[in-house]
Design a protein around this motif. Structure first.
Motif, PDB file in Angstrom:
ATOM      1  N   GLU A 171       0.826  -1.190   0.000  1.00  0.00           N
ATOM      2  CA  GLU A 171       0.000   0.000   0.000  1.00  0.00           C
ATOM      3  C   GLU A 171       0.866   1.247   0.000  1.00  0.00           C
ATOM      4  OE1 GLU A 171      -3.291   0.170  -0.327  1.00  0.00           O
ATOM      5  OE2 GLU A 171      -3.184   2.366  -0.186  1.00  0.00           O
ATOM      6  N   ALA A 172       1.943   1.203   0.807  1.00  0.00           N
ATOM      7  CA  ALA A 172       2.887   2.328   0.868  1.00  0.00           C
ATOM      8  C   ALA A 172       3.515   2.572  -0.504  1.00  0.00           C
ATOM      9  CB  ALA A 172       3.965   2.043   1.912  1.00  0.00           C
ATOM     10  N   LYS A 173       3.816   1.477  -1.178  1.00  0.00           N
ATOM     11  CA  LYS A 173       4.412   1.597  -2.517  1.00  0.00           C
ATOM     12  C   LYS A 173       3.410   2.227  -3.480  1.00  0.00           C
ATOM     13  CE  LYS A 173       6.327  -1.101  -6.281  1.00  0.00           C
ATOM     14  NZ  LYS A 173       6.414  -2.444  -6.878  1.00  0.00           N
ATOM     15  N   GLN A 223       1.106   4.241  -2.724  1.00  0.00           N
ATOM     16  CA  GLN A 223       0.986   5.662  -2.395  1.00  0.00           C
ATOM     17  C   GLN A 223       2.258   6.420  -2.705  1.00  0.00           C
ATOM     18  OE1 GLN A 223      -0.489   6.150   1.627  1.00  0.00           O
ATOM     19  NE2 GLN A 223      -2.168   4.723   1.280  1.00  0.00           N
ATOM     20  N   ILE A 250       5.278   6.311  -1.590  1.00  0.00           N
ATOM     21  CA  ILE A 250       6.101   6.803  -0.480  1.00  0.00           C
ATOM     22  C   ILE A 250       7.569   6.575  -0.786  1.00  0.00           C
ATOM     23  CG2 ILE A 250       6.730   6.353   1.927  1.00  0.00           C
ATOM     24  CD1 ILE A 250       3.732   5.840   2.405  1.00  0.00           C
ATOM     25  N   TRP A 259      10.823  -8.826  -0.167  1.00  0.00           N
ATOM     26  CA  TRP A 259       9.858  -7.970  -0.849  1.00  0.00           C
ATOM     27  C   TRP A 259      10.518  -6.659  -1.238  1.00  0.00           C
ATOM     28  CZ3 TRP A 259       7.840  -3.136  -0.473  1.00  0.00           C
ATOM     29  CH2 TRP A 259       6.692  -2.857  -1.211  1.00  0.00           C
ATOM     30  N   LEU A 309      11.832  -2.697  -4.444  1.00  0.00           N
ATOM     31  CA  LEU A 309      12.514  -1.422  -4.343  1.00  0.00           C
ATOM     32  C   LEU A 309      13.992  -1.510  -4.762  1.00  0.00           C
ATOM     33  CD1 LEU A 309      11.128  -0.285  -0.841  1.00  0.00           C
ATOM     34  CD2 LEU A 309      10.150   0.157  -3.089  1.00  0.00           C
ATOM     35  N   VAL A 328       4.486   3.006   8.284  1.00  0.00           N
ATOM     36  CA  VAL A 328       5.662   3.091   7.403  1.00  0.00           C
ATOM     37  C   VAL A 328       6.130   4.532   7.372  1.00  0.00           C
ATOM     38  CG1 VAL A 328       6.526   2.683   5.077  1.00  0.00           C
ATOM     39  CG2 VAL A 328       4.732   1.211   6.011  1.00  0.00           C
ATOM     40  N   PHE A 336       9.240   6.806   5.801  1.00  0.00           N
ATOM     41  CA  PHE A 336      10.395   6.804   4.898  1.00  0.00           C
ATOM     42  C   PHE A 336      10.577   8.188   4.342  1.00  0.00           C
ATOM     43  CE2 PHE A 336      13.580   5.022   2.270  1.00  0.00           C
ATOM     44  CZ  PHE A 336      13.498   5.632   1.031  1.00  0.00           C
ATOM     45  N   THR A 385       8.183  10.885   5.361  1.00  0.00           N
ATOM     46  CA  THR A 385       6.753  10.668   5.101  1.00  0.00           C
ATOM     47  C   THR A 385       6.223   9.599   6.057  1.00  0.00           C
ATOM     48  OG1 THR A 385       7.186  11.095   2.767  1.00  0.00           O
ATOM     49  CG2 THR A 385       5.047  10.143   3.318  1.00  0.00           C
ATOM     50  N   ASN A 388       3.059   7.166   7.212  1.00  0.00           N
ATOM     51  CA  ASN A 388       1.843   6.567   6.685  1.00  0.00           C
ATOM     52  C   ASN A 388       1.365   5.455   7.627  1.00  0.00           C
ATOM     53  OD1 ASN A 388      -0.251   5.794   4.979  1.00  0.00           O
ATOM     54  ND2 ASN A 388       0.992   6.156   3.162  1.00  0.00           N
ATOM     55  N   LEU A 412      -0.719   2.468   8.198  1.00  0.00           N
ATOM     56  CA  LEU A 412      -1.426   1.437   7.441  1.00  0.00           C
ATOM     57  C   LEU A 412      -1.767   0.260   8.348  1.00  0.00           C
ATOM     58  CD1 LEU A 412       1.007   1.721   4.436  1.00  0.00           C
ATOM     59  CD2 LEU A 412      -1.387   2.406   4.398  1.00  0.00           C
TER      60      LEU A 412
END
Lengths: 246, 168
Positions: A229-231, A233, A235, B111, B116, B136, B138, B141, B143, B145
């Motif tokens: 989800e972070a990806k 969005q 981030i 992952w 990434l 999260v 980073f 930022t 977030n 979740l």
């Protein structure tokens, strides 16, 4: 040891003198004792004589007293008898006179009483007839007046009752509407509090249930989903410096 | 430089978390210190004092570079270079509801590598109240979740559906 003869004779003389003195003393003592005995006897005799004398005087005095008392009693009896006689006679006369007087007065009283009764009867009957007339008039007036007053009172009460009823009804309505408003406000407040509390309980239960229902693999899956989800969005795209994110 | 990175590849890819990075960094410091001590101590002995995994990888590194235990200066440069490279890691801060197992950390790292790329490590914190998922952070930022947040949103938005109208 040789005693001096002078001294021996002195001793003898002394002893002799002493003996003589002792004899004289004894003789004198005997004499005194006899005298004393005589005196005592005389005293006893005198005492006896005095006692006898006293006794005779007492007897004489007693006899005299008795005699005086007897004389006094006799005189008293005599006086009592005379006074009793006088009382009896006086009583008889008094009773006679009293009886006569009572009879006379009784007759007078009877006459006066009958006259008074007759007069009283006539006055009473006059009064009776007059009073009956007056009472009849008064009761008629009272009846009329009372009926009028009752009528007036009844009208006033009716009017007052109606106006009171209206006023009370108005007041009750007003109070009721105020009470209703207060109840509504209170109800809303309580509902709000209940709402919040239920909400808090629900939140707590959800956390407990969800927390306990997940195992490690579920957690892992959720973490990976969070990263995805972070990806989504973007981030991780905002990457301008090194060692960032701490 | 590219060759150096390839040399460091094994050790770099074995580091998943900030805790591991700090640990390896302190081991490198210990090794560098021991290289030039007055007491006669060989690098071999010093490598026995650090973790076996780190020691093995450093030996591999030296082998790839073709260095011997006596080449202290080159070894020092290699180790310092490695430490500098460690500083370049990008840190992803995750706050989780559980204390993750080694396997979970491995899977997360996989992952990250797949999605990434390399050069990322995880700074993991724990907060049981989150229920599940992760926060999260980073590059500044933030977030949220987590399941806690999702539940909050559901309860807030669907409040009237969940709770009946008590006025009725």
């Amino acid at each position: 040891m040789d005693i001096n003869p002078i001294i021996f004779f002195d001793l003898l003389i002394t002893i002799f003198v002493l003996t003589i003195t002792t004899v004289v003393l004894i003789f004198y003592l005997l004499k005194s004792t006899k005298k004393l005995q005589l005196y005592r006897t005389e005293y006893e005799n005198t005492k006896t004589a005095i006692a006898k004398n006293n006794l005779s005087i007492l007897n004489e005095a007693r006899n005299k007293a008795v005699k005086i008392i007897d004389d006094a009693n006799n005189k008293a009896l005599d006086v009592v008898q005379r006074s009793n006689l006088f009382i009896n006679v006086t009583n008889e006369n008094f009773n006679k006179e009293l009886k006569n007087l009572a009879e006379k007065e009784f007759k007078n009283f009877e006459k006066a009483t009958s006259d008074f009764i007759n007069q009283y009867g006539s006055v009473l009957s006059d009064l009776k007839s007059r009073n009956i007339e007056i009472f009849q008039n008064i009761s008629n007036n009272i009846e009329i007046t009372t009926l009028e007053e009752i009528k007036k009172f009844k009208n006033i009460i009716e009017q007052e009752t109606i106006s009171s009823e209206k006023m009370i009804a108005k007041k009750v309505d007003h109070e009721y509407s105020l009470a209703k408003k207060d109840v509504e406000i209170y109800k809303q407040d309580r509902l709000k509090i209940i709402d919040e509390k239920i909400y808090a309980i629900l939140e707590k239960i959800s956390k407990l249930v969800i927390g306990r229902a997940l195992d490690l693999s579920d957690h892992e899956q959720l973490i990976i989903q969070s990263l995805e989800e972070a990806k989504k969005q973007e981030i991780f795209i905002k990457d301008t410096s090194t060692n960032s994110g701490s | 430089m590219k060759n150096d990175i390839l040399i460091y590849f094994d050790i770099i890819t074995s580091i998943k978390t900030v805790a591991q990075m700090n640990h390896v960094s302190s081991e490198i410091d210990h090794l560098v210190e021991s290289l030039f001590t007055t007491a006669p101590k060989s690098l071999e002995n010093t490598l026995n004092e650090v973790g076996i995994d780190t020691a093995t990888k450093i030996k591999e590194m030296l082998k790839k570079k073709g260095l011997k235990m006596e080449d202290k200066e080159e070894i020092k440069n290699l180790l310092v270079g490695l430490k500098e490279l460690l500083k370049k890691f990008k840190v992803i801060k995750l706050t989780l509801a559980i204390d993750p197992s080694f396997k979970i950390i491995e899977n997360m790292s996989k992952w990250i590598s797949s999605n990434l790329g390399e050069g990322y490590i995880l700074n993991i914190e724990t907060d049981e109240t989150l229920m599940g998922g992760a926060i999260v952070v980073f590059n500044g930022t933030y977030n949220d979740l987590t399941l806690k947040k999702s539940l909050q949103i559901v309860l807030d938005t669907k409040r009237k559906e969940i709770l009946p109208d008590l006025n009725t």
